[in-house]
Design an enzyme around this catalytic site. Sequence first.
Site, short mmCIF file in Angstrom:
data_model
loop_
_atom_site.label_atom_id
_atom_site.label_comp_id
_atom_site.label_asym_id
_atom_site.label_seq_id
_atom_site.Cartn_x
_atom_site.Cartn_y
_atom_site.Cartn_z
N GLU A 161 -4.57 -7.75 6.64
CA GLU A 161 -4.16 -7.84 8.08
C GLU A 161 -4.99 -9.15 8.68
O GLU A 161 -5.48 -9.01 9.76
CB GLU A 161 -4.92 -6.63 8.95
CG GLU A 161 -4.61 -5.17 8.28
CD GLU A 161 -2.95 -5.07 8.18
OE1 GLU A 161 -2.20 -5.70 8.83
OE2 GLU A 161 -2.48 -4.08 7.47
N GLY A 162 -4.78 -10.13 8.27
CA GLY A 162 -5.28 -11.62 8.53
C GLY A 162 -6.73 -11.69 7.75
O GLY A 162 -7.64 -10.95 8.34
N THR A 198 0.77 -1.02 0.12
CA THR A 198 0.05 0.05 0.13
C THR A 198 0.78 1.45 0.06
O THR A 198 1.79 1.58 0.91
CB THR A 198 -0.88 -0.11 1.24
OG1 THR A 198 -1.84 -1.22 1.06
CG2 THR A 198 -1.76 1.31 1.17
C1 FAD Z 1 -5.63 -3.75 -1.61
C2 FAD Z 1 -4.48 -4.63 -0.73
C3 FAD Z 1 -3.45 -3.78 -0.08
C4 FAD Z 1 -2.40 -4.63 0.55
N1 FAD Z 1 -1.59 -3.91 1.41
C5 FAD Z 1 -0.31 -4.36 1.97
C6 FAD Z 1 0.66 -3.73 2.47
O1 FAD Z 1 0.72 -2.65 2.45
N2 FAD Z 1 1.80 -4.45 2.99
C7 FAD Z 1 1.80 -5.91 2.80
O2 FAD Z 1 2.93 -6.56 3.04
N3 FAD Z 1 0.78 -6.52 2.43
C8 FAD Z 1 -0.37 -5.88 1.58
N4 FAD Z 1 -1.54 -6.72 1.20
C9 FAD Z 1 -1.30 -8.02 0.86
C10 FAD Z 1 -2.24 -8.75 2.03
O3 FAD Z 1 -1.35 -8.53 3.45
C11 FAD Z 1 -2.38 -10.36 1.68
O4 FAD Z 1 -3.23 -10.33 0.56
C12 FAD Z 1 -2.90 -10.90 2.84
O5 FAD Z 1 -1.75 -11.18 3.63
C13 FAD Z 1 -3.38 -12.43 2.41
O6 FAD Z 1 -2.35 -13.12 1.70
P1 FAD Z 1 -2.71 -13.76 0.43
O7 FAD Z 1 -3.53 -12.63 -0.51
O8 FAD Z 1 -1.40 -14.19 -0.31
O9 FAD Z 1 -3.66 -14.80 0.36
P2 FAD Z 1 -3.29 -16.23 0.77
O10 FAD Z 1 -2.41 -16.51 2.03
O11 FAD Z 1 -2.75 -16.98 -0.44
O12 FAD Z 1 -4.73 -16.99 0.99
C14 FAD Z 1 -5.74 -17.07 -0.05
C15 FAD Z 1 -6.93 -17.78 0.54
O13 FAD Z 1 -7.10 -18.72 0.91
C16 FAD Z 1 -6.99 -18.55 2.47
N5 FAD Z 1 -6.24 -19.23 3.52
C17 FAD Z 1 -4.85 -19.27 3.62
N6 FAD Z 1 -4.46 -19.93 4.37
C18 FAD Z 1 -5.27 -20.52 5.07
C19 FAD Z 1 -5.66 -21.58 6.15
N7 FAD Z 1 -4.59 -22.03 6.87
N8 FAD Z 1 -6.96 -22.19 6.45
C20 FAD Z 1 -7.90 -21.73 5.54
N9 FAD Z 1 -7.93 -20.80 4.65
C21 FAD Z 1 -6.56 -20.28 4.43
C22 FAD Z 1 -7.22 -17.09 2.94
O14 FAD Z 1 -8.36 -16.83 3.91
C23 FAD Z 1 -7.70 -16.75 1.35
O15 FAD Z 1 -9.09 -16.75 1.44
C24 FAD Z 1 -2.45 -5.96 0.60
C25 FAD Z 1 -3.47 -6.81 -0.37
C26 FAD Z 1 -4.30 -5.91 -0.84
C27 FAD Z 1 -5.29 -6.76 -1.54
#
Ligand code: FAD
Length: 384
Positions: A362-363, A160
């Site tokens: 954030e989780g 972000t």
């Molecule tokens: C608009 C936006 C702004 C952001 N800003 C930042 C930022 O400033 N800094 C930064 O570091 N990151 C940022 N992020 C990234 C964000 O922190 C991640 O998207 C987030 O941590 C989730 O990770 P992922 O998208 O890779 O999903 P994944 O971890 O790959 O998960 C994908 C799906 O699987 C589910 N899942 C994963 N593990 C499990 C489990 N053990 N049991 C059940 N379900 C599970 C999740 O709930 C989700 O629905 C941003 C993302 C967005 C979209």
Amino acid sequence: MRVGVESLSDRHAKAMESFLEFTASRIAPYAGDWDNARRLPRDVISALGEAGHLGALVPAEYGGSGMDLIEFGLLNEAIGTGCSSVRSVVTVHSMVCRAVQRWGSREQRERWLPRLASGEWVGAFALSEPGAGNDAARIGTTARRDGEHYVLDGTKKWITYAQAADVFLVFGHDEGRFAAFLVERDTPGLTVVPIDDVLGTRASMLAELRFTGCRVPRTALLGRVGFGLSAVATDALEIGRYSVAWGSVGLAQACLEASVRYAGERRQFGAPLIKHQLIQRLITDMATSVSAARLLCVQAGELKSADHPDAVTAVWMAKYFASTAASRAASDAVQIQGANGCDPAGSAQRLFRDAKIAEIIEGSTQIQQTTIASLVSQAGAGED
Ligand SMILES: Cc1cc2nc3c(=O)[nH]c(=O)nc-3n(C[C@H](O)[C@H](O)[C@H](O)COP(=O)(O)OP(=O)(O)OC[C@H]3O[C@@H](n4cnc5c(N)ncnc54)[C@H](O)[C@@H]3O)c2cc1C
């Protein structure tokens, strides 16, 4: 009507009034334009700085506003009613301020905090990577010691405000020992690649950060090697989660206000929509969940301020409830407005897209669902 804030102290109530005025004059009228332009103008960031909102969590001795956690929460709620992209910048910037304040040496605090508090410099939080989201321990960015320097290699994604931020809090590891670094934007070896057209918070100016042999001095290391994830990131993410929880309350409140207004004006089948019971039910659920979410946020703030052992769980619960409530409220706000809710000129579609983001960052919702169960069962086991 804002149920859940009646018990606020006079000081907090006055602060909220001024945050809402700031949002009404400097943020809300422009949020749609910023969303369409996919960017925030620097002058809104300057206005946030001048108002002291970027120094919310920075102590007065470093030029900050030194807000307590309830006041900080109210700030996030107020801004969240106007624009989630602006609230996102306040979130990540505050996470960086918190990390420097909590883990920085005196020299690091003196160097960074006054600049961050005034808004002269904006901070961004760089943890996620193409291969590491919720499972942050999978990050592949390396940070190898080389004399008086560390050399960073790897890619951060979805960061972000990285298109414009001045300093990044970056997490990497050396053979599994995680560490956090403050990396200035113009450091050689760092390339910023914009990510445009994300689903929601479209004006929050996300970018990818590519580190290629990026050398930073030892003084860029924040906290100790080995504690980057378990201490620095975990603590900052808790502040981020708390901020997003309150921001979600603001977003849901905006949905409620828009829905009540629209349902009072729009007539179908000989009566305003608000007279139709199924619409009343949507508004009842929305109003009730906004209030419940706000109360959970107040509880989280109070427990966290008191360093109560249940504070961690309370913050998770507040974020889980508030972000899912905001998602539902935004979906229902679109439903109540029908085709007008899908109009790009209206706010409902933006709130709908922004609310989905709050369920991912954030989780994510699923991680909250598993984490809260495990926190609650650990606490239960401890009582036996
Ligand atoms: C608009 C936006 C702004 C952001 N800003 C930042 C930022 O400033 N800094 C930064 O570091 N990151 C940022 N992020 C990234 C964000 O922190 C991640 O998207 C987030 O941590 C989730 O990770 P992922 O998208 O890779 O999903 P994944 O971890 O790959 O998960 C994908 C799906 O699987 C589910 N899942 C994963 N593990 C499990 C489990 N053990 N049991 C059940 N379900 C599970 C999740 O709930 C989700 O629905 C941003 C993302 C967005 C979209």
